[in-house]
Structure formats: C-alpha cells, structure tokens
Write a protein that holds these residues in place. Structure first.
Motif, PDB file in Angstrom:
ATOM      1  N   PRO A  36      72.207 -35.635  79.117  1.00 43.07           N
ATOM      2  CA  PRO A  36      71.521 -34.799  80.104  1.00 43.07           C
ATOM      3  C   PRO A  36      70.733 -33.672  79.469  1.00 43.07           C
ATOM      4  CG  PRO A  36      73.883 -34.972  80.586  1.00 43.07           C
ATOM      5  CD  PRO A  36      73.664 -35.616  79.281  1.00 43.07           C
ATOM      6  N   ARG A  83      68.772 -33.995  76.839  1.00 45.01           N
ATOM      7  CA  ARG A  83      67.530 -34.418  76.212  1.00 45.01           C
ATOM      8  C   ARG A  83      66.339 -33.963  77.033  1.00 45.01           C
ATOM      9  NH1 ARG A  83      67.758 -40.554  75.638  1.00 45.01           N
ATOM     10  NH2 ARG A  83      65.801 -40.399  74.515  1.00 45.01           N
ATOM     11  N   GLY A  84      65.345 -33.491  76.330  1.00 46.47           N
ATOM     12  CA  GLY A  84      64.154 -33.007  77.019  1.00 46.47           C
ATOM     13  C   GLY A  84      64.351 -31.635  77.617  1.00 46.47           C
ATOM     14  N   VAL A  85      65.480 -31.026  77.321  1.00 48.39           N
ATOM     15  CA  VAL A  85      65.731 -29.654  77.769  1.00 48.39           C
ATOM     16  C   VAL A  85      65.866 -28.807  76.511  1.00 48.39           C
ATOM     17  CG1 VAL A  85      67.270 -28.142  79.056  1.00 48.39           C
ATOM     18  CG2 VAL A  85      66.924 -30.495  79.825  1.00 48.39           C
ATOM     19  N   ALA A  86      65.016 -27.815  76.400  1.00 50.29           N
ATOM     20  CA  ALA A  86      65.024 -26.993  75.188  1.00 50.29           C
ATOM     21  C   ALA A  86      66.382 -26.332  75.009  1.00 50.29           C
ATOM     22  CB  ALA A  86      63.929 -25.935  75.277  1.00 50.29           C
ATOM     23  N   TRP A 133      67.038 -23.373  74.001  1.00 51.91           N
ATOM     24  CA  TRP A 133      67.067 -22.024  74.568  1.00 51.91           C
ATOM     25  C   TRP A 133      67.312 -22.071  76.060  1.00 51.91           C
ATOM     26  CZ3 TRP A 133      64.000 -20.556  78.563  1.00 51.91           C
ATOM     27  CH2 TRP A 133      62.773 -21.188  78.744  1.00 51.91           C
ATOM     28  N   ARG A 134      66.812 -23.109  76.706  1.00 48.61           N
ATOM     29  CA  ARG A 134      66.979 -23.237  78.148  1.00 48.61           C
ATOM     30  C   ARG A 134      68.444 -23.512  78.471  1.00 48.61           C
ATOM     31  NH1 ARG A 134      64.024 -24.463  82.986  1.00 48.61           N
ATOM     32  NH2 ARG A 134      65.617 -24.133  84.563  1.00 48.61           N
ATOM     33  N   ARG A 162      65.796 -16.238  72.494  1.00 49.87           N
ATOM     34  CA  ARG A 162      64.782 -16.809  73.390  1.00 49.87           C
ATOM     35  C   ARG A 162      65.385 -17.020  74.792  1.00 49.87           C
ATOM     36  NH1 ARG A 162      61.803 -17.993  76.495  1.00 49.87           N
ATOM     37  NH2 ARG A 162      60.036 -19.387  76.587  1.00 49.87           N
ATOM     38  N   ALA A 170      64.500 -14.921  78.360  1.00 49.10           N
ATOM     39  CA  ALA A 170      64.138 -15.509  79.644  1.00 49.10           C
ATOM     40  C   ALA A 170      64.959 -14.908  80.776  1.00 49.10           C
ATOM     41  CB  ALA A 170      64.316 -17.032  79.592  1.00 49.10           C
ATOM     42  N   GLU A 176      63.823 -11.351  81.400  1.00 54.30           N
ATOM     43  CA  GLU A 176      62.561 -11.379  82.114  1.00 54.30           C
ATOM     44  C   GLU A 176      62.773 -11.523  83.612  1.00 54.30           C
ATOM     45  OE1 GLU A 176      59.780 -13.752  79.774  1.00 54.30           O
ATOM     46  OE2 GLU A 176      59.043 -14.518  81.702  1.00 54.30           O
ATOM     47  N   ARG A 177      63.821 -12.190  83.970  1.00 50.64           N
ATOM     48  CA  ARG A 177      64.128 -12.411  85.378  1.00 50.64           C
ATOM     49  C   ARG A 177      65.032 -11.330  85.934  1.00 50.64           C
ATOM     50  NH1 ARG A 177      66.939 -17.903  85.295  1.00 50.64           N
ATOM     51  NH2 ARG A 177      67.164 -17.425  87.492  1.00 50.64           N
ATOM     52  N   ASP A 215      64.091  -4.203  91.087  1.00 48.42           N
ATOM     53  CA  ASP A 215      65.339  -4.483  90.363  1.00 48.42           C
ATOM     54  C   ASP A 215      66.549  -4.472  91.292  1.00 48.42           C
ATOM     55  OD1 ASP A 215      64.434  -2.544  87.428  1.00 48.42           O
ATOM     56  OD2 ASP A 215      64.118  -4.660  87.905  1.00 48.42           O
ATOM     57  N   GLU A 232      60.917 -10.307  91.642  1.00 46.17           N
ATOM     58  CA  GLU A 232      60.429 -10.640  90.301  1.00 46.17           C
ATOM     59  C   GLU A 232      60.757 -12.069  89.922  1.00 46.17           C
ATOM     60  OE1 GLU A 232      60.095  -6.499  87.798  1.00 46.17           O
ATOM     61  OE2 GLU A 232      61.381  -8.124  87.113  1.00 46.17           O
ATOM     62  N   SER A 233      61.706 -12.640  90.582  1.00 46.91           N
ATOM     63  CA  SER A 233      62.058 -14.018  90.241  1.00 46.91           C
ATOM     64  C   SER A 233      60.929 -14.986  90.607  1.00 46.91           C
ATOM     65  CB  SER A 233      63.376 -14.434  90.887  1.00 46.91           C
ATOM     66  OG  SER A 233      63.253 -14.507  92.274  1.00 46.91           O
ATOM     67  N   ARG A 288      60.209 -24.280  82.785  1.00 44.30           N
ATOM     68  CA  ARG A 288      60.175 -23.755  81.417  1.00 44.30           C
ATOM     69  C   ARG A 288      61.404 -24.217  80.664  1.00 44.30           C
ATOM     70  NH1 ARG A 288      59.926 -17.600  81.797  1.00 44.30           N
ATOM     71  NH2 ARG A 288      59.707 -17.609  79.543  1.00 44.30           N
ATOM     72  N   GLY A 289      61.130 -24.617  79.433  1.00 46.61           N
ATOM     73  CA  GLY A 289      62.247 -25.098  78.623  1.00 46.61           C
ATOM     74  C   GLY A 289      62.643 -26.517  78.972  1.00 46.61           C
ATOM     75  N   VAL A 290      61.893 -27.153  79.826  1.00 51.29           N
ATOM     76  CA  VAL A 290      62.138 -28.547  80.163  1.00 51.29           C
ATOM     77  C   VAL A 290      60.894 -29.323  79.727  1.00 51.29           C
ATOM     78  CG1 VAL A 290      62.613 -30.213  81.987  1.00 51.29           C
ATOM     79  CG2 VAL A 290      63.538 -27.892  82.147  1.00 51.29           C
ATOM     80  N   ALA A 291      61.109 -30.294  78.842  1.00 56.75           N
ATOM     81  CA  ALA A 291      59.971 -31.030  78.295  1.00 56.75           C
ATOM     82  C   ALA A 291      59.222 -31.754  79.399  1.00 56.75           C
ATOM     83  CB  ALA A 291      60.469 -32.021  77.243  1.00 56.75           C
ATOM     84  N   TRP A 332      57.935 -34.684  79.352  1.00 50.37           N
ATOM     85  CA  TRP A 332      58.394 -36.072  79.535  1.00 50.37           C
ATOM     86  C   TRP A 332      59.656 -36.111  80.389  1.00 50.37           C
ATOM     87  CZ3 TRP A 332      63.225 -37.611  78.313  1.00 50.37           C
ATOM     88  CH2 TRP A 332      63.928 -36.915  77.303  1.00 50.37           C
ATOM     89  N   ARG A 333      60.496 -35.104  80.259  1.00 46.88           N
ATOM     90  CA  ARG A 333      61.731 -35.064  81.027  1.00 46.88           C
ATOM     91  C   ARG A 333      61.413 -34.890  82.509  1.00 46.88           C
ATOM     92  NH1 ARG A 333      67.389 -33.994  80.407  1.00 46.88           N
ATOM     93  NH2 ARG A 333      68.178 -34.504  82.465  1.00 46.88           N
TER      94      ARG A 333
END
Lengths: 246, 246
Positions: free
Chosen positions: A11, A13-16, A18-19, A59, A63, A66-67, A238, B5-6, B13-16, B18-19
């Motif tokens: 599951p 694969r294709g997920v960075a 950092w993510r 990284r 993220a 940032e949120r 915030d 902000e969300s 992001r962080g999801v390829a 191709w995925r």
DNA sequence: CCATGTTGTCTATTAAACTAGACAACTCGA
DNA sequence: TCGAGTTGTCTAGTTTAATAGACAACATGG
C-alpha cells in the motif's frame, strides 16, 4: 487475513516516504495519542522509527506545520497545535451557542462604540441610504479567555439606539437584541476572504503579526427580513475553522 | 466544505501520479463502474484524462496488472479481470457449499485413482504406518466449468475402499463420504504455500505456464477425530482467494 | 492483405525524492 | 555560563518518478 497474490501489494508504493511519515503523525493527532501541546518525538528519533533520513522526516513535519497541525520551535521541539475550533456558519449563527456546544466559556468583550453615518458599502449592506445614521461597535469574541475574533459591527439608527450599552452589560448580542424586542434573527449573507493580520489586529488577538485572518463580512436580518446588522469579523485562522452548513 | 488554511492542503501531495491513476481505475473496478471483462480506456486516452504522460499511465496499469486486477493484451487493450473467488478455509471446508454460496455450479471431476502405499509424509498426515495401504485419487474442481484447483488426495484403506468410484459417480466427496457412513467431517489442519505451475498443472488448469498456484496441504478428520483424508490442492491464484476464518 | 488502433520496449532528459554530512542557531536545565 | 539536545540550513550525490519521442509488435475490422 486473505492469502493471494495481493499479498505482493504494498500500500505504500507510489506514496512518498515523507507523506507516510506525515500521515502517521497526523493519525496520532487525530486519534488522540498526541494531544494539543504534546511534543512530537525528535526528528532523529522519528527518522530511526520510520527508517528514513532525517531530512525526509523534516519534509513530512513541514507539510504538517504548513497545515497548522504542528509548530516547530528551534532547539525545543515540534508541538501539536490546538485544533481550530469548528465554527459553523448557517442561517442561525450564534457565537454563544457555538461556544456552549464546544464546551467553552463564551465572552463577548465590548471595546468601543460610536455613532456615525453609513458610507456606501455599509449603506448597501444595511439597505439604508448613504449618510444614514448608524451605530458602529467594536468587540472581541473570546473562548475560555482566548481571543477568537475581532468584530466591527454596524446597526441602523435610531432603531438600535442603546444597543451598545446593552451589549456592554450582557456581553451577548442575542441578549441585547432581545432587550430591543428582537427575539430572533438570521443570517442573510456571508462573504469570506483571508489576509495577514496587521499589527493592531495581531495585538488585539494576541497572535504574531502576519498570521492569517479569516475575514468574514456578514449581514443579519430580523424575522421580518429587515436588515439589522452588518459585521466584518476577523477570525484567527489558527484558532477557528469555518464550517459552512446547508 | 470547511474554509481554513487547510484549503492549502493537497491530498495528492506525496502521492505519485501513477499511484493516483491506479487508484482511480481501481475505484472504478471496486464500484462496479468497470466489470470483469470490461475494457479499460486506452492508455493514451487515460493519459489525456489524468493529464499525465502515457508512460505514467502504463506504470499505474502495470501495478494493477501485477495485482491481477487487469490484464493487458498487446494490440487489443487492457481488460478487467474477474475477481478471485473468495474461498473460505475453516473447520468445515466444503467445495460444493462454497460454490453454491458464490452462485456457481460446482463440479468435482474425477481424473484417476489407484491403490498404493503411504510414504513417510502421507503416513504422518494420515496417522498410519509407513507403507500402509492407501487410496490415491486425482481430481479437478471446477466452478461453472472453469478449473479452480487440482487435488491429489489420500485415504486410508481398507476403510475407504470404493470411495473413488462413488466420487466418480457423485462428483462430490461429501456425498461419497455419506455413502461410506461418514455424515460429517472437519478440517484438522491447513498449510498454505505458493509456487509457479509446472507444464502439466498449467495444462490441466488451463492457465499459462508459470502462473502462480496456491498449494494447500490439508488433513480432514471424521467426527471421532480419526484421520480420513490428506490432500494436496493446487489452486489457481488468479481465480481463487483463500480466506482464513476463525 | 492493409490500415488503424493499441500495447510493449527502448533511449534520453529533467524533476522530484531521498540520503548523507556538516555546521549554524536556538532552547533549556544544571 | 556551559553542555546536551533539538531544529534550521546548506551543499552534494544517488535514486526514483515523470516526460518525451520513436519504433516494434500485435489485434482487429474492412
């Protein structure tokens, strides 16, 4: 447990990487394993736990930061931020009721008031002629003592003569309206934008300068449809999440 | 819709890329928008739809093909594979019942049988001495005419003398057992491995050589706990998903 | 058989992700 | 004040992902 070729499916694969780190930490926050104010584990420790380089962790944390889910302090650590308070916006938007529902003590703090005349924008919002007399009132809304929003409200005169004093006494606009014979009212329109806070706003709201404000321009009408209030509220982004409900 | 902000958060992001393509197509399959046998849109068309390069689409489809969800035929297209049949494995594992539940016609096809003697492995499985007489039977299990598995089963003799003929007549082992006075039986143990099919197996099962087989070694006992059957089944992994239930 | 459409494979380039190392800058407790 | 711990920033190299183009190989219908 199913046993088939789908055992080969990863599951991740294709997920960075950092993510994955970000999502795992977010899951900890969502589940309550990490509470507002809690310190997230140090970057190097997270790197070891997830089997990635420290930069990859950074990284992921970046993220989240940032949120607004976490805030990192150099030398100290990364801390879970308080979640923004869900602030429903609908036909009946009542500050005190929203706070009560959230289990927080609501306080409407009177700042100042003055009589003036409606400029073109306010006149249009209130459905009066330009230059018509209006009451302008400035307030701060607090939850458990923490400032959530600044409001600049306009009310038509002479109908709302004395409203400011009633509000200063009651600390609630709904109660002040009742005193003037308005038992119920509703939202006619809501317009939302956002921008950084200026120095004065930042100080009044007790936030660092430049933090983002949600700017909400709204119009309320009485039950006969008569326009009774035009307000520009500035919420600390915030601290508040606006929820538009149908 | 929440406004805060969300809004800046991009779930992709962080999801390829191709995925994302793979997941979207999988969602179409899961939801029934694409049925087994349906043709997936051509690669170039998908590339345009998702705004990515054709190679990126190929990467996503390749991941789905690897998992057996789709099968690509050069020059023809990419087609949705039939989902593997869920094959529960528990105390009471009955081929005919599983098929009935799946709304498929069950057929146990007799291939061959012979009397022999138990080698060490079979002797241990059946709880008899090495060299003891056993009935060895070869069968194919089909659902709606499609081969699901090959089985090589051993039964102690002389207790199960004639079982092969009863099976050849009835096409059901449960029925053959009943004829021999065994009204009920249950699974003692199940061991699962996997490997590519050899040429003979591939031919019998009507699959390309090298496709993966799930190899299930099981032992059944009668209600008195006596070992009655040792079987090695080879299931087509493309067609069957084993579900271990408690 | 031919033309069109489609998948399969190869080469090449660029961008993003990931790893590594080092050092600066800050926090906080002793 | 100092030391340990932690985040912040910079440089650099490797790997993966994405894009691009081209052509081969196959399927299918006319």
């Amino acid at each position: 447990m199913s046993t088939s070729e789908s055992l080969a499916f990863d599951p991740n694969r294709g997920v960075a990487a950092w993510r994955r780190v970000a999502d795992a930490i977010e899951a900890d926050i969502s589940s309550g394993r990490l509470l507002p104010g809690d310190r997230v584990a140090p970057e190097q420790q997270l790197a070891e736990r997830f089997g990635v380089n420290r930069h990859t962790v950074r990284r992921g944390l970046s993220a989240l930061a940032e949120r607004g889910l976490v805030r990192a302090t150099q030398g100290s650590g990364t801390f879970v931020e308080a979640r923004p308070l869900a602030y429903p916006i609908g036909l009946k938007t009542r500050f005190s009721e929203i706070m009560a529902k959230a289990g927080k003590e609501a306080r409407g703090e009177f700042v100042s008031a003055e009589h003036g005349t409606a400029d073109a924008v306010i006149a249009a919002a209130l459905g009066v002629t330009s230059g018509a007399p209006v009451l302008e009132m400035h307030t701060i809304n607090r939850a458990d003592g923490v400032a959530l929003s600044l409001a600049r409200s306009f009310f038509p005169l002479p109908r709302f003569l004395g409203l400011d004093q009633m509000f200063a006494t009651k600390g609630s606009l709904t109660k002040a309206y009742k005193k003037l014979g308005i038992d119920d009212y509703k939202r006619l329109s809501t317009r939302i934008t956002a921008r950084p806070a200026d120095a004065g706003e930042a100080q009044s709201l007790d936030i660092p300068p430049g933090r983002t404000l949600l700017v909400v321009n709204s119009i309320n009408v009485d039950m006969a449809g008569e326009r009774i209030q035009a307000t520009q509220s500035r919420f600390v982004a915030d601290r508040v999440e606006l929820v538009v409900e149908r």
